[in-house]
Design an enzyme around this catalytic site. Structure first.
Site, PDB file in Angstrom:
ATOM      1  CE  LYS A 264      -3.906  -1.861   2.679  1.00 16.88           C
ATOM      2  NZ  LYS A 264      -4.949  -1.695   1.657  1.00 16.88           N
ATOM      3  NE  ARG A 338     -10.919  -9.840  -1.808  1.00 17.88           N
ATOM      4  CZ  ARG A 338     -11.179  -8.927  -2.724  1.00 17.88           C
ATOM      5  NH1 ARG A 338     -11.469  -9.291  -3.966  1.00 17.88           N
ATOM      6  NH2 ARG A 338     -11.168  -7.649  -2.430  1.00 17.88           N
TER       7      ARG A 338
END
Ligand code: BES
Ligand code: MN
Ligand code: ZN
Length: 484
Positions: A264, A338
């Protein structure tokens, strides 16, 4: 903070301040505030404060006329906010013993509970690591709800409110912890302690057991960090179950999300300590359920990992095999939530859960879609969706139903594996939920994307900055009011 209820009349209550809610348009001059009313200085607008000192004929030192807004909009959620904001206002003025009066039309068990919740939630400050003068100086000693008993047991309502708010604050405190102090192993330790104190069953799966179970999706995320992963399982079992439901609560527990190799940007990365807010919420829910003792079996499953770009980290293009047997091509290592939830959902199903709810700070896309005010709700079952929506509405944790049409599966195609871990550019929150749906399979399931709502950048008049504790109250209500 001591919590009490008192059924004496307002005049006799000794306190540093008594909060008196005032609706918009109320013209009744009280406590010598007639001139203020006449001058239009008191309107009753939400969070408008008028502090009166030494009001005549009253034992309390102050009365706080607290704007409550429009009568038709006023409900338990507004009461919670009003109590919290008023307490924070009075706390900043060094009031230590605070009371709040619920007059005739206001005095219901629900309102008493909401007022206590608001006060306990408003009292919480994330100042654990501040020292000396930097620490919040003002402390509230007691909060008393004044209400004339009318059949309902207000003492019990206040106790319930305290249980809920303390559970939510427990969650907030965990979420506010920085990632150097709250590793997966530390969350597991906190869960074990919680279980021991509250009489819950607790099992923590380590790396070896996860390997034996074939949890390749979860382990793939964990392998980039020196911190070992943990899958926390907490169990609440009623003394006498009224039905066959076994509710499974699955919460994302990424203690820090750097993004991994798909790293990120630096700007704002410090906030990624809140990527375990879903998991922390499930711990808070279990804490409350252990005390409220509803007649439904509930288990929590919290996969905890740190998403780091270490030398053993998984790479874009890696293919992992999830516990369910499905293979996943990891296109972006930053779509890690996920992956860990996939294996936790499969494990929850194998453990016999008949219904599932997961909560996760899953996507930036949900923040684009709904902003910071509503949780994104996805469901493969209309009944489950309605149960959760209804509970959230009552608890003032607003949610919004999002789609899961089969068409969206077109966005999840991999040339090399059963599934890629990301879709394309469009509908990012939906493709993330579609990915999870593959692992919920035919179990009735709700997914809550709390990326936009679990953290308050600015705080509110009734809540400090930082972790919000969403969706603890909704899920407690879901379990506590469950009917088969
Ligand atoms: N933890 C983030 C989601 C997130 C974003 C939470 C902002 C809170 C605030 C999640 O793991 C993530 O990185 N999601 C990616 C998915 C993308 C790579 C498909 C995102 O949303 O950018
Ligand atoms: Mn991520
Ligand atoms: Zn994440």
């Amino acid at each position: 903070m001591k919590i009490a209820t008192d059924s004496r009349t307002l005049e006799r209550i000794e306190a540093d301040a008594v909060i008196v809610p005032l609706l918009e348009g109320c013209q009744e001059p009280r406590f010598g505030a007639g001139a203020l009313l006449e001058a239009g200085e008191i309107t009753g607008k939400p969070f408008e404060w008028t502090l009166l000192h030494q009001p005549a004929g009253i034992a309390a030192k102050r009365v706080l006329l607290a704007g409550a807004g429009k009568a038709e909009k006023f409900d338990a959620a507004e009461m919670r906010k009003l109590a919290g904001a008023a307490l924070r206002h009075l706390k900043s003025k060094s009031c230590r013993n605070i009371a709040m009066i619920l007059e005739d039309g206001w005095a219901t068990g629900e309102a008493v509970s909401a007022a206590v919740e608001g006060a306990v939630l408003g009292d919480y400050e994330p100042d654990r690591y501040k020292s000396g003068d930097n620490k919040e100086k003002h402390e509230v000693e007691s909060f008393t709800v004044i209400a004339q008993q009318q059949g309902e047991d207000f003492g019990q309502a206040a106790a319930r409110g305290r249980i809920l708010a303390e559970a939510q604050n427990f969650t907030r405190a965990l979420v506010n912890e920085p990632a150097n102090r709250l590793t997966p192993a530390k969350i597991a330790g906190a869960a074990r302690q919680l279980a021991a104190e509250q009489g819950l069953a607790c099992d923590v799966l380590d790396q070896n057991r996860m390997q034996a179970l074939g949890m390749g999706a979860l382990l793939g995320v964990a392998q980039g960090s020196a911190e070992p992963p943990a899958l926390i399982v907490l169990g609440y079992r009623p003394e006498k179950a009224t039905g066959k439901t076994h509710l499974g609560l699955v919460g994302k527990g990424v203690t820090f999300d750097t993004g991994g190799i798909s790293i990120k940007p630096a700007d704002g990365m410090e906030k990624m300590k809140y990527d375990m807010a879903g998991g922390a919420a499930m711990l808070g829910v279990m804490r409350a359920l252990a005390q409220l003792k509803p007649s439904i079996a509930v288990s929590a499953f919290i996969p905890c990992v740190e998403n780091m770009p270490g030398s053993r980290a998984q790479r874009p293009g890696d293919i992992v095999t999830a516990m369910s047997g499905k293979t996943v091509e990891v296109i972006n290592t930053d779509a890690e939530g996920r992956l860990i939830l996939a294996d936790a959902l499969t494990y929850a199903r194998k453990q016999g859960c008949t219904h599932l709810v997961d909560a996760a700070t899953l996507t930036g896309a949900i923040v684009i879609a709904l902003g910071h005010y509503r949780v994104g709700l996805f469901a493969n079952d209309d009944g489950m969706r309605d149960r959760v929506l209804q509970a959230s509405e009552i608890e003032g944790e607003r949610m919004w139903p999002m789609p899961l049409d089969e068409d969206y599966k077109d966005y999840l195609k991999s040339p090399f594996a059963d599934l890629p871990n990301i879709g394309g550019r469009w509908g990012g929150a939906v493709t993330a939920a579609m990915f999870l749906k593959e692992f919920a399979e035919d179990t009735p399931w709700v997914h809550l994307d709390i990326a936009g709502t679990a953290w308050l950048d600015d705080g509110k008049p009734y809540l400090a900055k930082g972790a919000s504790g969403v969706p603890v109250r909704t899920l407690v209500r879901l379990a506590a009011t469950w009917k088969d």
